[in-house]
Structure formats: structure tokens, C-alpha cells
Design an enzyme around this catalytic site. Structure first.
Site, PDB file in Angstrom:
ATOM      1  N   ARG A  27      35.215  32.970  32.453  1.00 23.40           N
ATOM      2  CA  ARG A  27      34.719  34.353  32.392  1.00 23.40           C
ATOM      3  C   ARG A  27      33.226  34.423  32.102  1.00 23.40           C
ATOM      4  NH1 ARG A  27      39.168  38.320  31.062  1.00 23.40           N
ATOM      5  NH2 ARG A  27      40.711  37.627  32.572  1.00 23.40           N
ATOM      6  N   ARG A  31      31.795  40.959  30.739  1.00 17.51           N
ATOM      7  CA  ARG A  31      31.295  42.098  29.971  1.00 17.51           C
ATOM      8  C   ARG A  31      30.350  41.770  28.832  1.00 17.51           C
ATOM      9  NH1 ARG A  31      37.207  44.537  29.333  1.00 17.51           N
ATOM     10  NH2 ARG A  31      37.541  42.297  29.413  1.00 17.51           N
ATOM     11  N   ARG A  40      28.952  46.686  36.985  1.00 15.76           N
ATOM     12  CA  ARG A  40      30.334  47.132  36.850  1.00 15.76           C
ATOM     13  C   ARG A  40      30.401  48.657  36.811  1.00 15.76           C
ATOM     14  NH1 ARG A  40      34.364  49.203  35.882  1.00 15.76           N
ATOM     15  NH2 ARG A  40      36.176  48.617  34.644  1.00 15.76           N
ATOM     16  N   ASP A  77      39.643  38.008  40.693  1.00 13.25           N
ATOM     17  CA  ASP A  77      40.680  38.034  39.667  1.00 13.25           C
ATOM     18  C   ASP A  77      41.926  37.358  40.221  1.00 13.25           C
ATOM     19  OD1 ASP A  77      41.079  39.413  36.874  1.00 13.25           O
ATOM     20  OD2 ASP A  77      42.988  39.490  37.929  1.00 13.25           O
ATOM     21  N   TYR A 154      53.028  38.899  35.703  1.00 13.86           N
ATOM     22  CA  TYR A 154      52.416  40.223  35.904  1.00 13.86           C
ATOM     23  C   TYR A 154      53.197  41.064  36.909  1.00 13.86           C
ATOM     24  CZ  TYR A 154      48.387  38.760  33.159  1.00 13.86           C
ATOM     25  OH  TYR A 154      47.586  38.346  32.136  1.00 13.86           O
TER      26      TYR A 154
HETATM   27  O1  CP3 Z   1      35.670  33.260  35.058  1.00 18.15           O
HETATM   28  C1  CP3 Z   1      34.978  34.023  35.740  1.00 18.15           C
HETATM   29  O2  CP3 Z   1      33.830  34.384  35.404  1.00 18.15           O
HETATM   30  C2  CP3 Z   1      35.520  34.496  37.080  1.00 18.15           C
HETATM   31  C3  CP3 Z   1      36.196  35.743  37.094  1.00 18.15           C
HETATM   32  C4  CP3 Z   1      37.601  35.900  36.550  1.00 18.15           C
HETATM   33  C5  CP3 Z   1      38.072  37.153  36.105  1.00 18.15           C
HETATM   34  N1  CP3 Z   1      39.401  37.037  35.826  1.00 18.15           N
HETATM   35  C6  CP3 Z   1      37.248  38.370  35.998  1.00 18.15           C
HETATM   36  C7  CP3 Z   1      37.739  39.516  35.210  1.00 18.15           C
HETATM   37  C8  CP3 Z   1      38.667  35.004  36.473  1.00 18.15           C
HETATM   38  C9  CP3 Z   1      38.703  33.514  36.766  1.00 18.15           C
HETATM   39  C10 CP3 Z   1      39.804  35.739  36.020  1.00 18.15           C
HETATM   40  C11 CP3 Z   1      41.155  35.148  35.876  1.00 18.15           C
HETATM   41  C12 CP3 Z   1      42.225  35.930  35.259  1.00 18.15           C
HETATM   42  N2  CP3 Z   1      42.482  37.267  35.388  1.00 18.15           N
HETATM   43  C13 CP3 Z   1      43.256  35.376  34.469  1.00 18.15           C
HETATM   44  C14 CP3 Z   1      43.432  33.913  34.169  1.00 18.15           C
HETATM   45  C15 CP3 Z   1      42.527  33.441  33.120  1.00 18.15           C
HETATM   46  C16 CP3 Z   1      42.815  33.969  31.753  1.00 18.15           C
HETATM   47  O3  CP3 Z   1      41.983  34.752  31.253  1.00 18.15           O
HETATM   48  O4  CP3 Z   1      43.856  33.598  31.194  1.00 18.15           O
HETATM   49  C17 CP3 Z   1      44.117  36.426  34.087  1.00 18.15           C
HETATM   50  C18 CP3 Z   1      45.334  36.307  33.216  1.00 18.15           C
HETATM   51  C19 CP3 Z   1      43.631  37.615  34.690  1.00 18.15           C
HETATM   52  C20 CP3 Z   1      44.229  38.974  34.637  1.00 18.15           C
HETATM   53  C21 CP3 Z   1      43.316  39.983  34.069  1.00 18.15           C
HETATM   54  N3  CP3 Z   1      42.181  40.435  34.708  1.00 18.15           N
HETATM   55  C22 CP3 Z   1      43.413  40.651  32.831  1.00 18.15           C
HETATM   56  C23 CP3 Z   1      44.513  40.436  31.822  1.00 18.15           C
HETATM   57  C24 CP3 Z   1      42.299  41.511  32.746  1.00 18.15           C
HETATM   58  C25 CP3 Z   1      41.983  42.504  31.658  1.00 18.15           C
HETATM   59  C26 CP3 Z   1      41.256  41.784  30.577  1.00 18.15           C
HETATM   60  C27 CP3 Z   1      40.542  42.711  29.629  1.00 18.15           C
HETATM   61  O5  CP3 Z   1      40.033  42.137  28.641  1.00 18.15           O
HETATM   62  O6  CP3 Z   1      40.459  43.927  29.845  1.00 18.15           O
HETATM   63  C28 CP3 Z   1      41.526  41.321  33.910  1.00 18.15           C
HETATM   64  C29 CP3 Z   1      40.244  42.011  34.237  1.00 18.15           C
HETATM   65  C30 CP3 Z   1      39.050  41.146  34.420  1.00 18.15           C
HETATM   66  N4  CP3 Z   1      38.996  40.044  35.215  1.00 18.15           N
HETATM   67  C31 CP3 Z   1      37.757  41.361  33.833  1.00 18.15           C
HETATM   68  C32 CP3 Z   1      36.927  40.336  34.345  1.00 18.15           C
HETATM   69  C33 CP3 Z   1      35.457  40.141  34.076  1.00 18.15           C
HETATM   70  C34 CP3 Z   1      37.362  42.511  32.927  1.00 18.15           C
HETATM   71  C35 CP3 Z   1      37.456  43.812  33.632  1.00 18.15           C
HETATM   72  C36 CP3 Z   1      36.233  44.685  33.638  1.00 18.15           C
HETATM   73  O7  CP3 Z   1      35.091  44.200  33.801  1.00 18.15           O
HETATM   74  O8  CP3 Z   1      36.425  45.893  33.515  1.00 18.15           O
END
Ligand code: CP3
Length: 354
Positions: A27, A31, A40, A77, A154
Site C-alpha cells: 500500500r 492515503r 483520490r 485492488d 469477500y
Molecule cells: O499496495 C499498493 O500500493 C497497491 C494497491 C493496493 C490496494 N489494495 C489499494 C487500495 C493493493 C495491492 C490492494 C490489495 C488489497 N485490497 C487487499 C490485499 C492486501 C491486504 O491489505 O490484505 C485487500 C484485502 C483489499 C480489499 C480492500 N480494498 C479493502 C479491505 C479496502 C478498504 C480498506 C480501508 O482501509 O478502507 C480497499 C480499498 C483500498 N485499496 C484503498 C487503497 C489505497 C483505500 C481506499 C481509498 O483510497 O479510499
């Protein structure tokens, strides 16, 4: 395509000598960076950010402008795959991801098929192609996917879950149904990752965020077996180089030997596993990625550096370590601490590679 200027990350995954321990952070585009929050906000919602190649490319590159990272990961994602399978992904503020359709029975599963990659997920491939062009060989670009089990969690729960009541209920009550779901997901992930490699992804990461919620036997049967199928189905070489694969099961520290047997190049470790003993167990076979507790970044920069030093020392001499956090960076950490992390990994690791 220009040649790769910094290939430390790929070399470490292939256990070739490196001058310094490579570092990237899960990540890393996200944010905690004000410039991410700005893009964003302009995009309006997260899915628009993911599905607009120019914006996805821009936020992928943002952390590389600030920090001397050794890899980029394409901004997307894991839930884009179920979205492309027709489940309708959206993000509810403060609640995380939600699907408008969920998977509840055999008919729902029979209705699923492997999506067309250049059609419904073409925006990811476009983002990869554009990012490869813009990154200009500075560092390698990582492509990724969720594991079938994690995606199934999910899809059946309809979003995040604390107890996995529905998905585990299905697994225990209707294992054949669960296998049918995991099979179509594994086939989709193979097609998805191979399309990413063809578009220019130079390494692959498999996120098995919820494998650690399973018992050992169920982990083998319902998560690991499908990740192994994926590893066996991936394109091995692209642009004249091996495309290394890293497998990350959060909470999977007790199963490292099983994971190493799948033929992956790297294993991601969360912070609950000691990297020194992990190396003794599987370090002759795989590279280890990790594994600093993301919460260390809430401490002072000096404390961050001290923890980096401890982890580098615990891994010890030689190649085969990719420094990372044990899970994604938290949104409220100070970006200055990330600078100290990257800088201290490079500065303090030189002595382990002489
Ligand atoms: O790593 C990186 O920089 C690449 C981008 C990336 C994102 N999600 C961006 C993201 C990657 C590799 C993921 C993988 C992902 N997404 C996983 C596996 C890794 C882990 O964290 O266990 C999972 C389970 C998800 C599902 C997911 N996507 C969730 C649960 C959420 C909400 C999280 C939250 O804190 O609100 C997301 C959204 C998400 N994916 C964000 C980002 C930067 C935040 C959303 C936003 O910017 O509004």
C-alpha cells in the site's frame, strides 16, 4: 522498452547477489500521502481512480518520487476481479468494500465465468502499459491478485467480515460448492495475472489476506491448493527475464514449509513470524519478504531505524531478503517515517552484502 536500471528487487527474489537489501511497502501508494488524497478526491471515488489508467499510473508513481523504493506496484485492488465477474463493487465510506450481489448458492456459482481480461479488466492492463512507459525502467513493476480463498471471502460475505460466518458455513456445509467457486476464481486469477505479465508486469504478488483464518487442513485444501494451481499456470518468463512470484498468507507463519513447496520465489511474512527462524526453515528455497509491524511507523524516526536494523540483523548475511512491512501501511502514519524506513534499509543493509 528501456532496460531496467535498478533490478535489486528481482535479483533478491531470484537469490542473486545484491548491493543493498531491496525495499518496497505494501500500500505504498495510498492515503498516508497527501498527493494521493488529492488525486483520490479529484477522482471522486476509489473505483474511478482504479479504472482511469492515467490516474492509476499517477498514484503508482507518487511514492517513487518521494522515496528511493526498489519496486512499484500497480495501483488497483484485489476486488476488481469479482467486480469484473458481475458482483458490482463499491466502497462505502468508513465501511470498506461492498458488493451489490453476493454468492450464496450453487446457482450463483454456476452463473460465474472467467471474465474477458482485455474487455472487463482492460483498464488494469492499460494502467500497467502506461506505467511501464512512464517509469522508464527505473524500477520493476509488480502486478498482483488476491488468492481465490481471499476473493471468495469477500464474494460470499458481501464485504469485510470479522467471523467469516457465511463463507466458512459454505465451506463446511457444501465443500464441493466451495471448490467450484475456488476453481473458477483460480482460472480467473491465472488469466488475470498472465494478462498483467503480457501488459508489462515484471513480478507477481499473491495476497492471501484471509488464509490465516483457516485451520491447517482447511488452509491446505481451500487456500494453498488453489494458489499452487495459479503458480503452475503463470507465464514463467517475459522480456527475457524470469517473472518471480511472491505468496503472502497473512497469519500463515506456521505453514511456510508448505508454501515454499508450491514453487514460488518469495514468501511474504507478517510481523508475528521471526524472520531469522523463517530463514532457517525455508530460506534455502525461497526469498523472504517482510516483516516490520506497520505500527512501528507510528513511533519516532529513530525508533523506525532501530527496528529496521533489528530485522536486517535477524535475516543476516546475503541475498534473499526483500524488506517490507508485515501488512499494508496505515493511512495515518507520517510520510517522514516512511522516508526514514527506506533510507535506513539501504544504508544499514550494505554490510550484509559484502
Ligand atoms: O499496495 C499498493 O500500493 C497497491 C494497491 C493496493 C490496494 N489494495 C489499494 C487500495 C493493493 C495491492 C490492494 C490489495 C488489497 N485490497 C487487499 C490485499 C492486501 C491486504 O491489505 O490484505 C485487500 C484485502 C483489499 C480489499 C480492500 N480494498 C479493502 C479491505 C479496502 C478498504 C480498506 C480501508 O482501509 O478502507 C480497499 C480499498 C483500498 N485499496 C484503498 C487503497 C489505497 C483505500 C481506499 C481509498 O483510497 O479510499
Amino acid at each position: 522498452m528501456s532496460s531496467l536500471k535498478n533490478d535489486r528487487y528481482l535479483r533478491a527474489l531470484l537469490k542473486q547477489p545484491v548491493d543493498k537489501t531491496p525495499v518496497w511497502v505494501m500500500r505504498q501508494a495510498g492515503r498516508y500521502l497527501p498527493e494521493y488524497r488529492e488525486v483520490r478526491q479529484k477522482a471522486g471515488n476509489f473505483m474511478t481512480l482504479c479504472s482511469t489508467p492515467e490516474l492509476a499510473c499517477e498514484v503508482t508513481l507518487q511514492p517513487l518520487r518521494r522515496y528511493d523504493l526498489d519496486a512499484a506496484i500497480i495501483f488497483s485492488d484485489i476486488l476488481t476481479v469479482p467486480d469484473a465477474m458481475g458482483l458490482g463493487l463499491h466502497f462505502v465510506a468508513g465501511e470498506g468494500p461492498k458488493f451489490s450481489k453476493t454468492i450464496q448458492n450453487a446457482q450463483d456459482i454456476a452463473n460465474l465465468s472467467v471474465p474477458d481480461m482485455e474487455d472487463s479488466l482492460g483498464y488494469v492492463m492499460d494502467a500497467i502499459r502506461l506505467t511501464r512507459k512512464e517509469i522508464d525502467g527505473k524500477v520493476p513493476l509488480i502486478g498482483f491478485s488476491g488468492s481465490p480463498w481471499t476473493l471468495a471471502c469477500y464474494m460470499v460475505e458481501g464485504g469485510s467480515s470479522k467471523d467469516f460466518a457465511k463463507v466458512k458455513g459454505m465451506m463446511f456445509d457444501a465443500p464441493e460448492q466451495m471448490h467450484a467457486l475456488l476453481n473458477v476464481l483460480a482460472d480467473s486469477v491465472i488469466a488475470y495475472l498472465n494478462a498483467q505479465i503480457k501488459a508489462g508486469a515484471q513480478a507477481i504478488m499473491l495476497f492471501d489476506t484471509w488464509g490465516g483464518a483457516l485451520s491447517p487442513e482447511n488452509y491446505k485444501t481451500f487456500s494453498l491448493a488453489y494458489m499452487e494451481k495459479i503458480v503452475n499456470g503463470l507465464i514463467k518468463e517475459s522480456e527475457g527475464r524470469e517473472v518471480p512470484v511472491t505468496m503472502f498468507t497473512k497469519g500463515g507463519g506456521q505453514w511456510l514449509e508448505w508454501m515454499a513447496e508450491t514453487g514460488v520465489n518469495g514468501l511474504g511474512l507478517d510481523w508475528t513470524t521471526d524472520i531469522h527462524s523463517a530463514r532457517q526453515r525455508v530460506g534455502d528455497r525461497v526469498t523472504l519478504q517482510g516483516n516490520m509491524d506497520p505500527c512501528v511507523l507510528y513511533a519516532s524516526p529513530d525508533r523506525v531505524e532501530q527496528e529496521v536494523s533489528t530485522i536486517l540483523e535477524a535475516y543476516g548475511n546475503g541475498t534473499g531478503h526483500v524488506f517490507n512491512l508485515g501488512h499494508g501501511i496505515h493511512p495515518s502514519v507520517n510520510p517522514e517515517n516512511m522516508a526514514r524506513l527506506v533510507d535506513s534499509v539501504h544504508r544499514l543493509s550494505e554490510k550484509y552484502h559484502r
